[in-house]
Design an enzyme around this catalytic site. Sequence first.
Site, PDB file in Angstrom:
ATOM      1  N   LYS A   1      44.245  46.415 -50.795  1.00  0.00           N
ATOM      2  CA  LYS A   1      44.549  46.657 -49.379  1.00  0.00           C
ATOM      3  C   LYS A   1      43.762  47.851 -48.820  1.00  0.00           C
ATOM      4  O   LYS A   1      43.227  48.668 -49.584  1.00  0.00           O
ATOM      5  CB  LYS A   1      46.059  46.893 -49.233  1.00  0.00           C
ATOM      6  CG  LYS A   1      46.919  45.690 -49.625  1.00  0.00           C
ATOM      7  CD  LYS A   1      48.387  45.980 -49.325  1.00  0.00           C
ATOM      8  CE  LYS A   1      49.277  44.816 -49.689  1.00  0.00           C
ATOM      9  NZ  LYS A   1      50.687  45.068 -49.266  1.00  0.00           N
TER      10      LYS A   1
ATOM     11  N   TYR B   1      50.630  36.363 -43.709  1.00  0.00           N
ATOM     12  CA  TYR B   1      51.966  36.964 -43.860  1.00  0.00           C
ATOM     13  C   TYR B   1      53.025  36.247 -43.016  1.00  0.00           C
ATOM     14  O   TYR B   1      54.065  36.830 -42.706  1.00  0.00           O
ATOM     15  CB  TYR B   1      51.910  38.445 -43.503  1.00  0.00           C
ATOM     16  CG  TYR B   1      51.391  39.343 -44.616  1.00  0.00           C
ATOM     17  CD1 TYR B   1      51.937  39.294 -45.901  1.00  0.00           C
ATOM     18  CD2 TYR B   1      50.388  40.281 -44.373  1.00  0.00           C
ATOM     19  CE1 TYR B   1      51.487  40.127 -46.911  1.00  0.00           C
ATOM     20  CE2 TYR B   1      49.927  41.129 -45.390  1.00  0.00           C
ATOM     21  CZ  TYR B   1      50.490  41.042 -46.655  1.00  0.00           C
ATOM     22  OH  TYR B   1      50.047  41.879 -47.650  1.00  0.00           O
TER      23      TYR B   1
ATOM     24  N   PHE C   1      59.473  44.892 -40.228  1.00  0.00           N
ATOM     25  CA  PHE C   1      58.227  45.604 -40.532  1.00  0.00           C
ATOM     26  C   PHE C   1      56.981  44.737 -40.311  1.00  0.00           C
ATOM     27  O   PHE C   1      55.881  45.144 -40.659  1.00  0.00           O
ATOM     28  CB  PHE C   1      58.252  46.139 -41.969  1.00  0.00           C
ATOM     29  CG  PHE C   1      58.477  45.098 -43.035  1.00  0.00           C
ATOM     30  CD1 PHE C   1      57.434  44.320 -43.513  1.00  0.00           C
ATOM     31  CD2 PHE C   1      59.746  44.905 -43.575  1.00  0.00           C
ATOM     32  CE1 PHE C   1      57.632  43.352 -44.496  1.00  0.00           C
ATOM     33  CE2 PHE C   1      59.965  43.939 -44.565  1.00  0.00           C
ATOM     34  CZ  PHE C   1      58.899  43.164 -45.023  1.00  0.00           C
TER      35      PHE C   1
ATOM     36  N   ARG D   1      51.693  40.613 -61.491  1.00  0.00           N
ATOM     37  CA  ARG D   1      52.847  41.302 -60.898  1.00  0.00           C
ATOM     38  C   ARG D   1      53.285  42.471 -61.781  1.00  0.00           C
ATOM     39  O   ARG D   1      53.683  43.529 -61.278  1.00  0.00           O
ATOM     40  CB  ARG D   1      53.994  40.328 -60.626  1.00  0.00           C
ATOM     41  CG  ARG D   1      53.617  39.357 -59.502  1.00  0.00           C
ATOM     42  CD  ARG D   1      54.730  38.421 -59.110  1.00  0.00           C
ATOM     43  NE  ARG D   1      55.796  39.059 -58.344  1.00  0.00           N
ATOM     44  CZ  ARG D   1      55.696  39.373 -57.051  1.00  0.00           C
ATOM     45  NH1 ARG D   1      54.587  39.148 -56.383  1.00  0.00           N
ATOM     46  NH2 ARG D   1      56.716  39.930 -56.429  1.00  0.00           N
TER      47      ARG D   1
ATOM     48  N   THR E   1      57.116  46.691 -55.703  1.00  0.00           N
ATOM     49  CA  THR E   1      56.615  46.754 -54.318  1.00  0.00           C
ATOM     50  C   THR E   1      56.659  48.178 -53.775  1.00  0.00           C
ATOM     51  O   THR E   1      55.715  48.645 -53.144  1.00  0.00           O
ATOM     52  CB  THR E   1      57.461  45.831 -53.410  1.00  0.00           C
ATOM     53  OG1 THR E   1      57.425  44.511 -53.951  1.00  0.00           O
ATOM     54  CG2 THR E   1      56.916  45.802 -51.984  1.00  0.00           C
TER      55      THR E   1
ATOM     56  N   ARG F   1      50.508  50.385 -58.611  1.00  0.00           N
ATOM     57  CA  ARG F   1      51.239  51.028 -57.507  1.00  0.00           C
ATOM     58  C   ARG F   1      51.737  52.413 -57.893  1.00  0.00           C
ATOM     59  O   ARG F   1      51.756  53.324 -57.059  1.00  0.00           O
ATOM     60  CB  ARG F   1      52.359  50.110 -57.031  1.00  0.00           C
ATOM     61  CG  ARG F   1      51.793  48.936 -56.198  1.00  0.00           C
ATOM     62  CD  ARG F   1      52.798  47.866 -56.006  1.00  0.00           C
ATOM     63  NE  ARG F   1      52.384  46.847 -55.045  1.00  0.00           N
ATOM     64  CZ  ARG F   1      52.923  45.631 -54.987  1.00  0.00           C
ATOM     65  NH1 ARG F   1      53.873  45.301 -55.832  1.00  0.00           N
ATOM     66  NH2 ARG F   1      52.504  44.764 -54.096  1.00  0.00           N
TER      67      ARG F   1
ATOM     68  N   ASN G   1      50.906  49.985 -50.157  1.00  0.00           N
ATOM     69  CA  ASN G   1      51.172  49.843 -51.595  1.00  0.00           C
ATOM     70  C   ASN G   1      49.979  49.279 -52.371  1.00  0.00           C
ATOM     71  O   ASN G   1      50.125  48.744 -53.450  1.00  0.00           O
ATOM     72  CB  ASN G   1      52.466  49.058 -51.831  1.00  0.00           C
ATOM     73  CG  ASN G   1      52.402  47.632 -51.344  1.00  0.00           C
ATOM     74  OD1 ASN G   1      51.449  47.225 -50.699  1.00  0.00           O
ATOM     75  ND2 ASN G   1      53.422  46.856 -51.660  1.00  0.00           N
TER      76      ASN G   1
ATOM     77  N   HIS H   1      48.292  43.391 -53.152  1.00  0.00           N
ATOM     78  CA  HIS H   1      49.170  42.234 -52.999  1.00  0.00           C
ATOM     79  C   HIS H   1      48.861  41.257 -54.121  1.00  0.00           C
ATOM     80  O   HIS H   1      47.700  41.103 -54.500  1.00  0.00           O
ATOM     81  CB  HIS H   1      48.941  41.527 -51.662  1.00  0.00           C
ATOM     82  CG  HIS H   1      49.546  40.148 -51.599  1.00  0.00           C
ATOM     83  ND1 HIS H   1      50.860  39.949 -51.244  1.00  0.00           N
ATOM     84  CD2 HIS H   1      49.046  38.924 -51.918  1.00  0.00           C
ATOM     85  CE1 HIS H   1      51.131  38.652 -51.335  1.00  0.00           C
ATOM     86  NE2 HIS H   1      50.041  38.009 -51.738  1.00  0.00           N
TER      87      HIS H   1
ATOM     88  N   GLU I   1      47.752  30.564 -50.856  1.00  0.00           N
ATOM     89  CA  GLU I   1      47.011  31.776 -50.488  1.00  0.00           C
ATOM     90  C   GLU I   1      45.515  31.693 -50.823  1.00  0.00           C
ATOM     91  O   GLU I   1      44.678  32.103 -50.018  1.00  0.00           O
ATOM     92  CB  GLU I   1      47.642  33.002 -51.172  1.00  0.00           C
ATOM     93  CG  GLU I   1      49.032  33.305 -50.629  1.00  0.00           C
ATOM     94  CD  GLU I   1      49.713  34.483 -51.316  1.00  0.00           C
ATOM     95  OE1 GLU I   1      50.729  34.960 -50.768  1.00  0.00           O
ATOM     96  OE2 GLU I   1      49.257  34.933 -52.387  1.00  0.00           O
TER      97      GLU I   1
END
Length: 139
Positions: free
Chosen positions: A10, A50, A58, A86, A92, A103, A113, A116, A127
């Site tokens: 990100k 998203y 948010f 993950r 998260t 993270r 964070n 993704h 995705e």
Amino acid sequence: ATERTFSIIKPDATKRNLTGKINALIEDAGLRIVAQKRIQMTREQAETFYGVHKERPFFGELIDSIISGPVVVQVLEGEGAIAKYRAVMGATNPASADPGTIRKEFAVSIGENSVHGSDAPETAAIEIPQFFSGNEIVG
Ligand code: CMP
């Protein structure tokens, strides 16, 4: 089984020049980066991506954040890649993430964070094609 998962490095991370450090953690975990490109996401692409979070309080913040700078989109491949990535990402909320996770090491907050990753095979299947055509993925 060998799986593919979709990953985003990100803007909070690309802005801090962390792409290589994050890729090192990905590869150290045994995942292969089988597709990768650095792009500026459009608002439209972000809102589609998203879409499941549209009703969340948010959502606006999430969209503004993901288009605030370049992202690196990736396809990661490996044995159990979805769960494996993950685990490498960590929780998260970076405050709850385990030591050694991306993270914990790099993320700033729940909104910033750093990465993704797809949460299930069905999600990965939706995705990946939003950002990659078949011939851009080389296993
Ligand atoms: P990601 O895995 O990209 O999926 C949705 C994102 O929403 C999530 O990571 C977080 O960055 C973000 N998010 C989740 N909860 C919040 C929150 N309470 N406030 C801001 N952003 C959030």
